[in-house]
Design an enzyme around this catalytic site. Structure first.
Site, PDB file in Angstrom:
ATOM      1  CB  CYS B 102      -0.988   0.094   1.171  1.00  0.00           C
ATOM      2  SG  CYS B 102      -2.198  -1.268   1.106  1.00  0.00           S
ATOM      3  CG  HIS B 103       0.692   3.647   2.303  1.00  0.00           C
ATOM      4  ND1 HIS B 103      -0.219   3.134   2.549  1.00  0.00           N
ATOM      5  CD2 HIS B 103      -0.093   4.839   1.720  1.00  0.00           C
ATOM      6  CE1 HIS B 103      -1.601   3.547   2.408  1.00  0.00           C
ATOM      7  NE2 HIS B 103      -1.400   4.487   1.803  1.00  0.00           N
ATOM      8  N   GLY B 104       4.375   0.948   0.864  1.00  0.00           N
ATOM      9  CA  GLY B 104       5.780   0.599   0.590  1.00  0.00           C
ATOM     10  C   GLY B 104       6.764   0.563   1.991  1.00  0.00           C
TER      11      GLY B 104
END
Lengths: 687, 138
Positions: B102-104
């Protein structure tokens, strides 16, 4: 709503009521006799558009709720059944889902209009703050509504957004548990979101009443930002504003109908056609477009708590706007610097929205941080500073003076130039696309594409045959009943043919009087049986990857169109990413794996499958299925037919949608013209 | 609006048999609606997890503190990214641990946050070894 009215109805019965409840006087003074500034432009019609949209959302929502089941196991299916089986259910659902986007679009225009013309300034601060409250309520409502279909994006959007609250120190975890009603997002969450999604619109309606009340006490702002001084500066609300708003609503309806009838899924996410699965996160979670700027702000801050604070501050800062911008001149029309910064701010918001949809890596993160700083700088630095250093141009003495000195039709010519430039740009890019070659699925000429698209009956029947003989060995088609084969707009079988088709299947039924399950021949009301009893069985039988159900596959698969294609798709009504992708995957198998690509054991190379390693072996080969109508028995033809068939299973009422769309458009265009000419006549003496 | 009795009852402890999980493999089980990753780590993975300077981590915690001593090869973590709750993918990312799509955020072979926006390590659920090949979660 501005004090007692001297309105007296002529009918004695109405007089009787009026003496006891002066409601007619209230309506008369608020919406008939109410003086409205003469110089309002069309940006002022968005208030009426928003009221209309709120009514529309409540009306469609109440009817949808009659058919919807708020349960984690049934919600997804119930939404699909609304679309497939409820009379005009597809229309209701499209109106409601697209309506949410339109509502937000209109509210953004409305807010920016307020920003540009300084409508938040003294004496309209409370009016503005009530607006911010409505906007916050809308965001909560929109978010909870998006959770209700219980698709993958619903579920994971809910997970991400509710987890925002866990960033709050000390109370965070308890708040999240209260939101969930459990240990994770699940059935209790869905239930409470449904309840709140039904409640909040009525709260919005209540605050809207306050908003309108405050508006009618302070009076409307206007493009010149000078208060009406004499009778000459105003016109009565009815018929002037009423008819103008009516024309504005009619034009807005054209845009709304464009989405409803021709591109209902343009604003949505393909992943939301996959039922929610708590065990799999979609690779790229994106909120609905109207939250994207705030999502970009959230992600550009590397610290979790700070990111959440920044995101909420981005909205809360609006509350303080009346005091941050202390300039005496209201309208940016007379503020040369503020005008420029306003447009920069609009561009910043749009760019933030674009970044919110991009993966959080590399240049996007840096750009996001720069733009986040710009966003806050506009409110916290630029506006307070401008009010001190800017020298505004002289403001006209009165509204009637402003009208007399009004300039030419520069706006119209700019619009024409923009449209012409856009058309040229579009043409040149179409050529560029044709010469492009990569792993993007190639475009096809589908009979069902475009505003008058219809399914090719022959292709549907052949596609059904391919599905039955090939795909059905592993893939289910669980939302399609045998009776659907005889529905109008479908493969064109008669009711008797559909019944005969059904009777070839063995359907498990029961328990009977002895308590045993038994098999019987299928009936038209039965659904296509799935090849595996459950997902786990499907997974085990297929090397760990469960074959997806195909009912919605052409809507549940897509590929990134990227900038600027997604803008042109709006005009060209390109909606066929899903079918293009499905057909490309069916034909994308290659025996020879290209150099530099490694394919794990038990997988197959596919040119168009993301990651290129697919568990499904090449399903189709030439001559595999016999056709009775002499069509070529090639893989290309099979793919085309079965994809057409799967497009029909994904949206059985597509032909009805496009047909009704055309009728609605003819009506709306005529209606808008009539409204325009009526408006012209009403306003003839007032300009 | 707190969880009702049946939800709480369904969240009772569960037992998981570890014997079918070979070295280098991992399984995902659900407890209280949350995915729990149980990894049978290789020697190399354990060494990697222990070679790190603990003080340099964003959320300093030694590998020993995150596993049960004597069962060092077993890593049991709640597979929920501490950023915004997505499910990280096992055996991905630069640290051979978990990668959140999702956000690494990236976690190492001990489930500790190494890179990305997540503020904390993957949580270790309450669990104990009932026998050498069976654990009870909860």
């Amino acid at each position: 709503m501005s004090g007692p009215s001297d309105y007296q109805p002529s009918n004695p019965a109405l007089q009787w009521i009026e003496r006891r409840l002066p409601i007619m006087g209230l309506v008369h003074s608020s919406f008939v006799a109410y003086p409205t500034p003469r110089n309002l432009n069309y940006w002022w019609t968005f208030g009426a558009i928003l009221s209309f949209m709120l009514g529309m959302q409540i009306l469609t929502g109440v009817i949808l709720a009659m058919h919807y089941t708020p349960h984690a196991d049934l919600a997804f299916k119930s939404v699909e059944l609304i679309v497939r089986d409820v009379n005009f259910g597809w229309l209701l659902r499209n109106m409601h889902a697209v309506g949410a986007s339109m509502f937000f679009f209109a509210v953004y225009v409305h807010m920016l209009r307020g920003l540009y013309y300084g409508s938040y300034k003294e004496p309209r601060e409370v009016l503005w703050i009530l607006g911010v409250i409505i906007y916050l309520l809308m965001m909560a409502t929109g978010f909870m509504g998006y959770v209700l279909p219980w698709g993958q994006m619903s579920f994971w959007g809910a997970t991400v957004i509710t987890n925002l609250f866990s960033a709050i120190p000390y109370f965070g975890e308890s708040i999240v548990t209260l939101l969930w009603g459990g240990y994770s997002v699940g059935n209790p969450t869905l239930n409470r979101f449904f309840s709140l999604h039904y409640l909040l619109p009525f709260l919005i309606a209540g605050v809207v009443v306050l908003h309108v009340w405050a508006l009618h006490v302070a009076g409307q702002n206007n493009p010149d930002g000078v208060e009406p001084k004499t009778e000459k500066d105003t016109v009565p609300f009815t018929p002037h504003a009423t008819i103008k708003d009516g024309f504005g609503v009619a034009c807005f309806l054209l845009l709304y109908a464009w989405f409803i009838f021709y591109m209902p899924n343009y604003l949505g996410d393909a992943d939301n056609y996959i039922p929610a699965n708590p065990g799999v996160t979609p690779p790229h979670i994106v909120p609905e477009w109207y939250y994207l700027p705030f999502y970009a702000i959230l992600r550009s801050i590397p610290n979790k708590l700070a990111g959440v604070i920044a995101m909420f501050s981005a909205i809360i800062v609006l509350v303080f706007l009346p005091w941050l911008d202390a300039a005496k001149t209201r309208s940016s029309k007379y503020r040369p610097l503020a005008k420029q910064f306003f447009w920069i701010f609009v561009v910043v918001c749009i760019l933030l929205g674009y970044l919110g949809a991009q993966p959080p890596e590399g240049i996007y993160v840096i750009a996001g941080r720069v733009l986040t700083v710009c966003y806050f700088a506009y409110f916290l630095i630029v506006l307070p500073l401008l009010s001190r250093i800017e020298t505004p141009r002289p403001v006209p003495n009165s509204i009637s003076e402003a009208i007399l000195t009004r300039g030419g039709k520069a706006v119209a010519s700019v619009m024409v130039a923009l449209v012409a430039a856009g058309a040229l740009f579009l043409g040149s890019l179409q050529d560029a696309r044709a010469s492009e070659g990569n792993d993007r699925p190639p475009g096809n000429h589908w009979s069902f594409a475009g505003p008058f698209g219809k399914f090719d009956r022959g292709a549907l029947q052949r596609g059904l045959k391919v599905y039955k003989e090939v795909c059905a060995n592993c893939h289910g088609l669980s939302f399609i009943a045998f009776r659907n084969l005889g529905d109008p707009g479908g493969p064109g079988y008669s009711v008797a043919q559909a019944a005969a088709f059904a009777s070839e299947y063995k359907i498990k039924d029961g328990p009977n009087d002895a308590g045993d399950m038994f098999e019987r021949p299928g009936r038209p009301a039965d659904y296509f049986p799935s090849p595996f009893p459950n997902e786990q069985a499907a997974r085990v039988a297929n090397g760990g990857a469960a074959p997806p159900d195909l009912s919605l596959i052409t809507k549940a698969r897509s590929y990134g169109r990227g900038f600027p294609w997604f803008i042109f798709d709006f005009f060209t009504q390109y909606q066929e990413q899903g079918p293009d992708y499905v057909s490309a995957v069916l034909q994308g198998f290659e025996d020879k794996v290209p150099e530099g690509v490694t394919i794990p054991e038990g997988s197959y190379y596919n040119k168009y499958f993301p990651g290129h390693a697919i568990k499904m072996p090449k399903p189709l080969s030439d001559g595999q299925v016999t056709y009775d109508d002499g069509s070529p028995t090639t893989v290309a033809q099979y793919s085309k037919d079965v994809t057409t068939f799967l497009m029909w299973t994904a949206e059985p009422h597509m032909e009805a949608r496009k047909r009704l769309g055309f009728q609605v458009f003819v009506f709306l265009i005529i209606f808008a013209f009539l409204m325009y000419f009526t408006k012209k006549k009403v306003w003839r003496d007032s300009h | 609006m707190n969880p009702d009795a049946s939800t709480i009852a369904a969240g009772a402890p569960i037992e998981v048999d570890l014997s079918p999980v070979a070295e280098g493999q991992d399984i995902k089980v659900f407890w209280r609606g949350k995915p729990i990753y149980i990894s049978h780590r290789t020697k190399k993975q354990i060494e990697e997890a222990r070679a790190v300077n603990v003080a340099s981590l964003p959320d300093p915690q030694s590998d020993e503190a995150r596993v049960k001593s004597g069962h060092d090869q077993w890593l049991v973590v709640i597979g929920i990214c501490t950023h915004l709750g997505c499910i990280p993918i096992a055996h991905e990312g630069n640290y051979d641990g978990f990668f959140c799509p999702c956000h690494g955020s990236q976690y190492d072979t001990s489930g500790r946050i190494r890179q990305g926006p997540a503020p904390a390590n993957l949580a270790v659920p309450p669990y104990q070894f009932v026998s050498d090949t069976k654990i009870q979660i909860g």
